[in-house]
Motif scaffolding. Structure first.
Motif: not given
Length: 283
Positions: A90-93, A243-245, A271-282
């Motif tokens: 689900f973390a891939l969403i 946070i869901a997984p 899997a959790v690190a991927g989405p966090i990196i996408v939004n890190w600069r924000r």
């Protein structure tokens, strides 16, 4: 954040129910049918402005994906795989949401986003890859994972396209339209399962989980999730989804006594690190 925390625990509830009654469509129909009934009274004395037919149709189709097929796939998958494993997939969403939005011309890709996408995929592969080394691994043993990937595709499509539809429109009304469409689509499957017999077979613990799935984890969480999509872009909201997984893995181990291997935990971290990196600069 609150929406995905409630959603994470819902994976545990679904798996707990599906171990007693293997009727995925009946559970989905009951969950979102009750959730729709919970939300309907909130329209009382509100000025209801129906969306144009084109918007109504798109919302209904997205509702079929999110509230119909998504949970039919998830409920069926959780008969075969642990809640924690499904939650990692689900973390891939958020990553898939980004890719679908980019292909539709609603977002752009860069090196950081591609790196995050690869990292999440590697994480999911590590978490579920231990099956490949099991002595009794067979092709049929991957059915649950495949169904969860299909569910992720449905959820990512909903996230990529629903946010813009929520702008300047009633989030409550559009949520009800989507839920109703998804519920009606899976009813024939629920009927074929013998939904009356299935409902009669639920015990007290099952009904407590169903009330949670229909109320906090559906009516409430999906309403505030849609409201969040109205305030944020899909990529901005993605940082909260992992946070869901985490919740599912923690509660799966606590409530269902599911084993969390070291390889699984490494995969979960990636899997959790991927989405966090996408939004890190924000952030």
């Amino acid at each position: 954040m609150l929406a995905v925390m409630l959603l994470g625990l819902s994976f545990v509830g679904i798996r707990a129910i599906m171990t007693d009654q293997e009727a995925a469509a009946s559970l989905g129909f009951l969950r979102y049918g009750l959730a729709t009934l919970i939300l309907l009274p909130l329209l009382w004395r509100r000025r209801i402005v129906m969306p144009p037919l084109k918007v109504f149709t798109i919302v209904a189709l997205l509702g079929v994906l999110q509230f119909g097929l998504f949970h039919l796939f998830v409920n069926t998958a959780l008969k075969d795989i642990p809640a924690s494993r499904g939650a990692v997939i689900f973390a891939l969403i958020p990553i898939m949401t980004m890719l679908i939005a980019a292909m539709a011309g609603r977002d752009t890709l860069n090196g950081i986003k591609l790196f995050a996408a690869v990292l999440s995929i590697v994480g999911v592969t590590l978490a579920i890859g231990e099956k490949a080394f099991a002595p009794n691994a067979t092709s049929s043993s991957w059915t649950g994972e495949i169904l969860f990937f299909l569910a992720v595709s449905c959820g990512a499509t909903y996230n990529a396209f629903s946010g813009r539809l929520m702008q300047n429109r009633s989030v409550l009304l559009l949520t009800i339209i989507g839920m109703s469409a998804g519920t009606m689509v899976i009813f024939p499957v629920a009927y074929s399962e013998g939904i009356g017999t299935v409902i009669a077979g639920y015990d007290t613990q099952d009904w407590l989980w169903i009330l949670y799935l229909a109320g906090p984890a559906a009516a409430f969480s999906l309403f505030i999730f849609n409201w969040g999509l109205k305030q944020l872009t899909p990529s901005q909201a993605a940082i909260y989804v992992p946070i869901a997984p985490i919740m599912a893995a923690a509660f799966g181990a606590l409530i269902l006594n599911e084993h969390l291997s070291n390889l699984f935990l490494v995969g979960l971290a990636c899997a959790v690190a991927g989405p966090i990196i996408v939004n890190w600069r924000r952030s």
